[in-house]
Design a protein around this motif. Structure first.
Motif, PDB file in Angstrom:
ATOM      1  N   HIS A  49      18.959  28.944  51.010  1.00 62.16           N
ATOM      2  CA  HIS A  49      18.076  29.766  50.185  1.00 62.16           C
ATOM      3  C   HIS A  49      18.763  31.088  49.873  1.00 62.16           C
ATOM      4  CE1 HIS A  49      14.262  27.448  51.250  1.00 62.16           C
ATOM      5  NE2 HIS A  49      15.168  26.961  52.097  1.00 62.16           N
ATOM      6  N   ASP A  85      17.067  33.899  49.027  1.00 65.61           N
ATOM      7  CA  ASP A  85      16.222  34.865  49.729  1.00 65.61           C
ATOM      8  C   ASP A  85      15.145  34.123  50.508  1.00 65.61           C
ATOM      9  OD1 ASP A  85      17.358  37.331  48.786  1.00 65.61           O
ATOM     10  OD2 ASP A  85      16.420  36.931  46.839  1.00 65.61           O
ATOM     11  N   ALA A  86      14.780  34.662  51.658  1.00 63.08           N
ATOM     12  CA  ALA A  86      13.672  34.086  52.431  1.00 63.08           C
ATOM     13  C   ALA A  86      12.408  34.105  51.574  1.00 63.08           C
ATOM     14  CB  ALA A  86      13.464  34.888  53.714  1.00 63.08           C
ATOM     15  N   GLY A  87      11.660  33.022  51.627  1.00 62.02           N
ATOM     16  CA  GLY A  87      10.424  32.940  50.869  1.00 62.02           C
ATOM     17  C   GLY A  87      10.582  32.310  49.505  1.00 62.02           C
ATOM     18  N   LEU A  88      11.831  32.123  49.060  1.00 63.12           N
ATOM     19  CA  LEU A  88      12.085  31.464  47.784  1.00 63.12           C
ATOM     20  C   LEU A  88      12.577  30.044  48.037  1.00 63.12           C
ATOM     21  CD1 LEU A  88      13.895  34.264  45.732  1.00 63.12           C
ATOM     22  CD2 LEU A  88      11.481  33.570  45.621  1.00 63.12           C
ATOM     23  N   MET A 129      19.253  31.180  55.280  1.00 64.26           N
ATOM     24  CA  MET A 129      18.825  32.222  54.354  1.00 64.26           C
ATOM     25  C   MET A 129      19.986  33.184  54.115  1.00 64.26           C
ATOM     26  SD  MET A 129      15.657  31.382  53.920  1.00 64.26           S
ATOM     27  CE  MET A 129      14.475  30.291  54.762  1.00 64.26           C
ATOM     28  N   ASP A 157      17.699  37.964  54.244  1.00 60.85           N
ATOM     29  CA  ASP A 157      16.416  37.958  54.949  1.00 60.85           C
ATOM     30  C   ASP A 157      15.285  38.405  54.027  1.00 60.85           C
ATOM     31  OD1 ASP A 157      17.475  37.062  57.382  1.00 60.85           O
ATOM     32  OD2 ASP A 157      18.103  39.088  57.906  1.00 60.85           O
ATOM     33  N   GLU A 158      15.606  39.281  53.110  1.00 58.89           N
ATOM     34  CA  GLU A 158      14.709  39.717  52.042  1.00 58.89           C
ATOM     35  C   GLU A 158      15.615  40.235  50.933  1.00 58.89           C
ATOM     36  OE1 GLU A 158      13.017  43.913  52.960  1.00 58.89           O
ATOM     37  OE2 GLU A 158      13.050  42.851  54.891  1.00 58.89           O
ATOM     38  N   ASN A 203      21.635  38.364  55.471  1.00 58.90           N
ATOM     39  CA  ASN A 203      21.397  37.780  56.779  1.00 58.90           C
ATOM     40  C   ASN A 203      22.635  37.973  57.647  1.00 58.90           C
ATOM     41  OD1 ASN A 203      21.793  35.234  58.603  1.00 58.90           O
ATOM     42  ND2 ASN A 203      19.597  35.319  58.208  1.00 58.90           N
TER      43      ASN A 203
END
Length: 255
Positions: A199, A201-204, A228, A231-232, A237
């Motif tokens: 990924h 970005d985390a969350g994507l 990731m 991390d954001e 990361n």
């Protein structure tokens, strides 16, 4: 008529362990090549073939991590192959350079010393963009590097299967949204799949997958916890930074 002078840059990879020249414009190696290398399982003494090697980043990164491999860099573009050869020499890494289309027939590969069942490990970063959904780059080399046809992946995997020894391992990186294509291509002659989603970005959603497969393997498929890159947004990361610096590898790299 003299050959055109190539405009190149010299860039550091693996935290400065590798210094490699690549074209200033067109396709340029980045995270994908380094992650592919970090996911490649090999042992000293293995014959390792990097198919579609470009300027050699992935294959040379594997050689830097695992000493004593017999490395073959295969690339269709003669200019990129010349840079790969120069990069291997500049970094004191022994490598055989083969200028050949990955989709060439078995006789062409045998003539280049890559006959059936002759390689322990194959790694590849095939062209992966669907030209219907992605506008091709006006730069010809960049277009070749990124644009795939409906049969590209299948043909590249077929080549890998042909030159691999029984129980040899193939590692590839591909678009995450093309996972069905990967599974279909590897369904012929491969098993023991190990899959690592990547990924941005985390969350994507994942945008890449790293996959390791064994020729003739029969173990169940394993899916590893996602990697990731950030991390954001804007926050790299720490584990990934260690991998990019050449101080760590990925779980798929364990033979």
């Amino acid at each position: 008529m003299s050959d055109p002078v190539l405009e190149v840059t010299e860039d550091a990879f693996l935290g400065g362990q590798l210094h490699l020249k690549q074209l200033k414009s067109g396709h340029r190696a980045g995270h994908d090549a380094v992650l592919l290398a970090a996911a490649t399982a090999a042992r000293s003494g293995d014959r390792v073939a990097d198919l579609g090697a470009g300027v050699g980043v992935a294959g040379l990164a594997v050689a830097k991590r695992i000493g004593g491999i017999d490395l073959v860099l295969l690339e269709i573009d003669a200019a990129l192959a010349g840079l790969a050869r120069a990069n291997a020499d500049a970094n004191a890494i022994k490598a055989d350079m083969v200028v050949l289309d990955v989709e060439a027939d078995a006789a062409s590969f045998a003539a280049a010393g890559l006959g059936p069942d002759s390689v322990d490990v194959v790694l590849m970063n095939p062209p992966f963009n669907d030209p219907v959904r992605h506008r091709a780059s006006p730069d010809t080399a960049r277009g070749i590097a990124h644009m795939a046809t409906a049969t590209t992946l299948m043909k590249w995997v077929h080549t890998g299967r042909r030159i691999l020894k029984s129980r040899g391992m193939l590692t590839l990186i591909w678009r995450a949204d093309g996972i069905a294509e990967v599974l279909s291509a590897l369904d012929h002659g491969f098993g023991s799949l190990q899959i690592l989603p990547v990924h941005g970005d985390a969350g994507l959603p994942a945008n890449r997958i790293l996959v390791r497969a064994t020729k003739g393997g029969r173990a169940p498929t394993q899916i590893y916890p996602a990697l990731m890159l950030n991390d954001e947004p804007g926050v790299p990361n720490r584990k990934v930074q260690e991998i990019l610096a050449g101080r760590a590898s990925l779980p798929l790299a364990t033979p």
